[in-house]
Design a protein around this motif. Structure first.
Motif, PDB file in Angstrom:
ATOM      1  N   HIS A 157      42.194  24.292  43.526  1.00  0.00           N
ATOM      2  CA  HIS A 157      41.827  24.144  45.310  1.00  0.00           C
ATOM      3  C   HIS A 157      40.741  24.849  46.493  1.00  0.00           C
ATOM      4  CE1 HIS A 157      46.414  22.989  43.536  1.00  0.00           C
ATOM      5  NE2 HIS A 157      46.757  24.125  43.749  1.00  0.00           N
ATOM      6  N   ARG A 158      40.983  23.937  47.250  1.00  0.00           N
ATOM      7  CA  ARG A 158      39.548  24.195  47.889  1.00  0.00           C
ATOM      8  C   ARG A 158      40.708  24.102  49.678  1.00  0.00           C
ATOM      9  NH1 ARG A 158      34.326  21.361  45.660  1.00  0.00           N
ATOM     10  NH2 ARG A 158      33.991  22.942  44.568  1.00  0.00           N
ATOM     11  N   VAL A 159      39.856  25.596  50.260  1.00  0.00           N
ATOM     12  CA  VAL A 159      40.157  25.250  51.563  1.00  0.00           C
ATOM     13  C   VAL A 159      38.932  24.740  52.158  1.00  0.00           C
ATOM     14  CG1 VAL A 159      41.184  26.309  53.847  1.00  0.00           C
ATOM     15  CG2 VAL A 159      42.535  26.015  51.651  1.00  0.00           C
ATOM     16  N   ILE A 160      38.588  24.239  53.310  1.00  0.00           N
ATOM     17  CA  ILE A 160      37.512  24.196  54.200  1.00  0.00           C
ATOM     18  C   ILE A 160      37.460  24.741  55.217  1.00  0.00           C
ATOM     19  CG2 ILE A 160      34.999  22.775  54.990  1.00  0.00           C
ATOM     20  CD1 ILE A 160      35.763  22.698  51.949  1.00  0.00           C
ATOM     21  N   LEU A 161      36.996  25.232  55.520  1.00  0.00           N
ATOM     22  CA  LEU A 161      36.769  26.395  56.609  1.00  0.00           C
ATOM     23  C   LEU A 161      36.351  26.295  57.310  1.00  0.00           C
ATOM     24  CD1 LEU A 161      38.140  28.577  58.919  1.00  0.00           C
ATOM     25  CD2 LEU A 161      37.331  29.830  57.515  1.00  0.00           C
TER      26      LEU A 161
END
Length: 376
Positions: A157-161
């Motif tokens: 899982h990845r979150v690009i902030l």
């Protein structure tokens, strides 16, 4: 022959224009350039984000000035880096947002594409947001579609902030492209930069060092968090219309007039800066923890990626679920160039007649080809 697209981004921080020449399949950056704004242009663009006198004339002049700056900047990018003009298919120019009112179904970006095309002799794709809005969407954020294309992982899982003037998140569940979503979480550099400039004379808080001296003020933080944007459910987007130094001054005045809450000893500029930083990190944490992603990787882009104190605070806030926090440079794309590259990608999507929005992000009724073209 490789097709090259030029991306142009001027964000809510209003510090200048980022230019990228990129090709895709695989992603490769051929050249980059940042053109800082002259103080007069920056001040005028800032002023145009809020209602005032003689707006239409002033907007028209700024529209022309910005377009000339972008056009000549693109020619400089091409010449300095010896790019082959025959390979450049189009320019994707976001323009400068001076009003974003999704609740009324409109958004306005300036930087006349006719002038950019005339100066560069290259087709310009612009006005990316309104096609999504016409389909019932927020018209923002648009970068999650690019984040998905470039950064989604099959098993992590990845979150690009993105930490620009406004913070936004793209949540990329492992191996589930259909479940990607994203939204603006609230202010990031927009308030911290303005407050820092007022009290220190510096345009931004380098590494977050000044905020690190301070301690967040609980009573003030609660007031700031009472803004209706924070309680809205996604899809949602915001901008300088909602969060600006005048709004902050109003909140400070209310807090100072509250005899029960106010403590004069807490009222120092660095404590306010620490409060603004916590306002940003708390909203990001909430966005990530309320998602169905149990743990994973956060990758940060935008100017805020260089605020080491903010990233440290974010790591601390996300420690419970073992989220890692690092810059997108680890994935091969510098935080500085992610957004401009996204608009090069959106230009490519337009030229190949592929959709550029994610309805799960913007709330639009479906996938749409974004932008309009100004021909040579």
């Amino acid at each position: 022959m490789t097709s090259i697209y030029i991306g142009v981004m001027t964000g809510t921080s209003m510090d200048g224009v980022d230019l990228v020449a990129a090709s895709f399949d695989p992603l490769h950056l051929h050249a980059t350039l940042t053109i800082p704004f002259e103080p007069e242009l920056r001040d005028e663009l800032m002023a145009l984000t809020l209602p005032d006198d003689n707006e239409i004339d002033r907007m028209g002049k700024a529209d022309v000035t910005l377009a000339k700056l972008i056009g000549h900047g693109i020619n400089e990018l091409i010449e300095k880096n010896h790019l082959d003009r025959s390979q450049i298919k189009a320019i994707g120019s976001h323009g400068q947002t001076i009003r974003h009112r999704p609740e009324h179904g409109f958004t306005l970006q300036i930087g006349d594409p006719n002038i950019i095309t005339e100066i560069t002799k290259i087709p310009v794709i612009s006005d990316f947001r309104r096609r999504d809005m016409a389909a019932g969407g927020q018209g923002a954020p648009l970068v999650p579609a690019f984040h998905q294309a470039i950064f989604q992982h099959s098993s992590i899982h990845r979150v690009i902030l993105n930490l620009g003037g406004i913070a936004n998140v793209s949540l990329l569940p492992a191996g589930r492209p259909e479940d990607v979503y994203g939204f603006d979480t609230g202010p990031a550099n927009i308030l911290m930069d303005a407050w820092c400039e007022r009290y220190t004379g510096h345009p931004y808080d380098e590494n977050g060092n000044w905020a690190a001296y301070g301690h967040p003020i609980r009573g003030l933080l609660e007031r700031l968090q009472a803004h209706e944007f924070f309680s809205k459910e996604p899809p949602k987007s915001t901008g300088r219309e909602d969060f600006n130094i005048d709004w902050l001054d109003d909140q400070l005045a209310d807090w100072r007039n509250d005899e029960l809450e106010y403590d004069e000893l807490e009222d120092t500029p660095e404590n306010v800066q620490a409060t603004l930083l916590k306002l940003t990190t708390r909203a990001i944490k909430k966005a990530i923890y309320r998602s169905d992603l149990d743990t994973g990787e956060v990758y940060v882009c935008g100017g805020g990626a260089y605020n080491s104190h903010l990233l440290e605070q974010l790591r601390w806030r996300l420690r419970k679920h073992n989220w890692s926090v690092q810059s997108t440079s680890v994935l091969g794309l510098s935080p500085t160039w992610v957004e401009a590259t996204a608009f090069a990608w959106l230009a490519m999507r337009f030229m190949t007649q592929q959709s550029g929005n994610l309805p799960s992000v913007t709330g639009a009724e479906g996938f749409r080809v974004l932008g309009t073209m100004t021909c040579v």
